[in-house]
Design a protein around this motif. Sequence first.
Motif, PDB file in Angstrom:
ATOM      1  N   THR A   1       0.821  -1.203   0.000  1.00 24.22           N
ATOM      2  CA  THR A   1       0.000   0.000   0.000  1.00 24.22           C
ATOM      3  C   THR A   1       0.857   1.257   0.000  1.00 24.22           C
ATOM      4  OG1 THR A   1      -1.646  -1.235   1.271  1.00 24.22           O
ATOM      5  CG2 THR A   1      -1.935   1.141   1.137  1.00 24.22           C
ATOM      6  N   VAL A   2       1.954   1.233   0.756  1.00 26.40           N
ATOM      7  CA  VAL A   2       2.864   2.381   0.782  1.00 26.40           C
ATOM      8  C   VAL A   2       3.428   2.656  -0.609  1.00 26.40           C
ATOM      9  CG1 VAL A   2       5.151   3.123   1.565  1.00 26.40           C
ATOM     10  CG2 VAL A   2       3.480   2.300   3.217  1.00 26.40           C
TER      11      VAL A   2
ATOM     12  N   THR B   1       2.262   5.093   9.474  1.00 25.38           N
ATOM     13  CA  THR B   1       2.752   4.818  10.824  1.00 25.38           C
ATOM     14  C   THR B   1       4.212   4.390  10.758  1.00 25.38           C
ATOM     15  OG1 THR B   1       0.540   4.044  11.425  1.00 25.38           O
ATOM     16  CG2 THR B   1       2.349   3.466  12.910  1.00 25.38           C
ATOM     17  N   ASP B   2       5.013   4.930  11.655  1.00 18.29           N
ATOM     18  CA  ASP B   2       6.426   4.541  11.762  1.00 18.29           C
ATOM     19  C   ASP B   2       6.470   3.105  12.286  1.00 18.29           C
ATOM     20  OD1 ASP B   2       9.110   4.218  12.419  1.00 18.29           O
ATOM     21  OD2 ASP B   2       9.338   6.261  13.123  1.00 18.29           O
ATOM     22  N   SER B   3       6.840   2.153  11.407  1.00 15.56           N
ATOM     23  CA  SER B   3       6.772   0.730  11.744  1.00 15.56           C
ATOM     24  C   SER B   3       7.764  -0.035  10.887  1.00 15.56           C
ATOM     25  CB  SER B   3       5.351   0.205  11.497  1.00 15.56           C
ATOM     26  OG  SER B   3       5.037   0.251  10.108  1.00 15.56           O
ATOM     27  N   PRO B   4       8.017  -1.327  11.208  1.00 15.76           N
ATOM     28  CA  PRO B   4       8.984  -2.106  10.422  1.00 15.76           C
ATOM     29  C   PRO B   4       8.684  -2.160   8.932  1.00 15.76           C
ATOM     30  CG  PRO B   4       8.494  -3.254  12.455  1.00 15.76           C
ATOM     31  CD  PRO B   4       7.556  -2.084  12.393  1.00 15.76           C
ATOM     32  N   GLY B   5       7.413  -2.061   8.543  1.00 14.39           N
ATOM     33  CA  GLY B   5       7.066  -2.150   7.137  1.00 14.39           C
ATOM     34  C   GLY B   5       7.134  -0.850   6.368  1.00 14.39           C
ATOM     35  N   THR B   6       7.384   0.283   7.053  1.00 14.93           N
ATOM     36  CA  THR B   6       7.346   1.578   6.367  1.00 14.93           C
ATOM     37  C   THR B   6       8.674   2.330   6.382  1.00 14.93           C
ATOM     38  OG1 THR B   6       6.589   2.704   8.388  1.00 14.93           O
ATOM     39  CG2 THR B   6       4.890   1.842   6.911  1.00 14.93           C
ATOM     40  N   VAL B   7       9.511   2.107   7.397  1.00 17.26           N
ATOM     41  CA  VAL B   7      10.692   2.956   7.575  1.00 17.26           C
ATOM     42  C   VAL B   7      11.732   2.768   6.483  1.00 17.26           C
ATOM     43  CG1 VAL B   7      10.410   3.173  10.062  1.00 17.26           C
ATOM     44  CG2 VAL B   7      11.737   1.255   9.138  1.00 17.26           C
TER      45      VAL B   7
ATOM     46  N   GLY C   1       1.782   9.658  -6.701  1.00 20.84           N
ATOM     47  CA  GLY C   1       2.187  11.050  -6.751  1.00 20.84           C
ATOM     48  C   GLY C   1       1.459  11.932  -5.763  1.00 20.84           C
ATOM     49  N   ARG C   2       0.703  11.322  -4.838  1.00 21.86           N
ATOM     50  CA  ARG C   2      -0.003  12.083  -3.809  1.00 21.86           C
ATOM     51  C   ARG C   2       0.774  12.009  -2.494  1.00 21.86           C
ATOM     52  NH1 ARG C   2      -1.674  13.924  -7.598  1.00 21.86           N
ATOM     53  NH2 ARG C   2      -3.683  13.614  -8.614  1.00 21.86           N
ATOM     54  N   ALA C   3       0.550  12.988  -1.640  1.00 20.07           N
ATOM     55  CA  ALA C   3       1.228  13.016  -0.338  1.00 20.07           C
ATOM     56  C   ALA C   3       0.802  11.821   0.507  1.00 20.07           C
ATOM     57  CB  ALA C   3       0.906  14.318   0.386  1.00 20.07           C
ATOM     58  N   LEU C   4       1.747  11.309   1.287  1.00 20.27           N
ATOM     59  CA  LEU C   4       1.536  10.078   2.040  1.00 20.27           C
ATOM     60  C   LEU C   4       1.906  10.252   3.503  1.00 20.27           C
ATOM     61  CD1 LEU C   4       1.172   6.940   2.289  1.00 20.27           C
ATOM     62  CD2 LEU C   4       3.555   6.741   1.546  1.00 20.27           C
TER      63      LEU C   4
END
Length: 372
Positions: A280-281, A294-300, A288-291
């Motif tokens: 999803t990230v 949550t700060d997490s293992p899957g996003t950092v 191209g849209r702002a995102l």
Amino acid sequence: MDGSVMKLHAVTPADGLRSADGKAARADQLHWYVAAPFFGSEDSPWFDLGMPEWHSLRKIPRPTPNENWHNRGGTSPMSEWRKHNQHAKLVWEYAVTDPPSGIVTLFPQLPVLVGMRQRFKRRKNIPVVAWTFNLGKLHGGLQRSLARFALKHVDRFIVHSRFEVKAYAEWIGWPEDRFTFMPLQRGMVGHLADENEDDPFILAMGTAKRDYRTLGEAAKRLGHRVVIVAGQSAVEGLDLPDNVEVHRGLSLDECRKLEQEARVNVVPIDNEDTASGQVTVINAMMSGRALIATDSPGTVDYIEHEQTGLLVKNRDVDELTRTIDRLWTDETTRNRLGAAARLQAAAHYSDEAAARNLQQVLDEVGHARNLI
């Protein structure tokens, strides 16, 4: 996906290996069978088009196609395991009948079942690369012991967060060098829609390990229109305000269009133990849209805070509310973050980037096994 049945092209081990262009594979190539549950035929799209000629890939489609692969739940029922086992059996029949240089599997179930055959069948020395080895939960007891037994001879595990390298190595008790972080990839999507300025909204998508409770509280305070696209299990029992609408059963194209129409994309994650939300990230970054995530293992590993998106603390309603409000009212920052996110995704999370990563891994395994 829209749930339509993919047409399955039946293949047998006797067909022999073919390179991507259909020609017979050269003797000096490394030949890899690639198996993924979502392959409907040997021509199913993947990210192998950028591979060098010394790697010949052949996709082995699943004997029983899955009609709703992208709508699957977080766990695999026994009926699904039976389908995975049929697939692993077919891959192993190929490997025995027409031995490859190695096997590449996608998702955790196939390497477990192929690995069991490595332990009990002939040709235990066939290299196996477990790509997208993402475990939703680290179980103990029998499941942990079974994984350790079945995966003993798998050469390399490809995970899609750096956190998972250490976590999985400790969980199964193996050296970290058997696990390699490579970013997850998604195919780039062209322009489908402009931002909906007449009826602006915040979009949140995904089912696994989502924190829609916190998003719902922030939406109640802000009053902005919020669209959630998720399975029933993700929102069950939540008291969401009237300005939050929930959709499910949308096609992939409809989802990608919503990502581009949204003023802000939000990926709220409630998972600090394993990685969730990367698909999803990446899709949101490609829109191209702002995102916000949550700060997490899957996003950092995918979002650089204040450069390609904004990261917020887990379950922090106040911070999520402030961050959404900031982007909602600041068009300049929205446009800057959205443009930078799309450039980042194209450079590092596209199919072309994944092909380079796959080549690197197969080269390393080939050298380690003295195949090249």
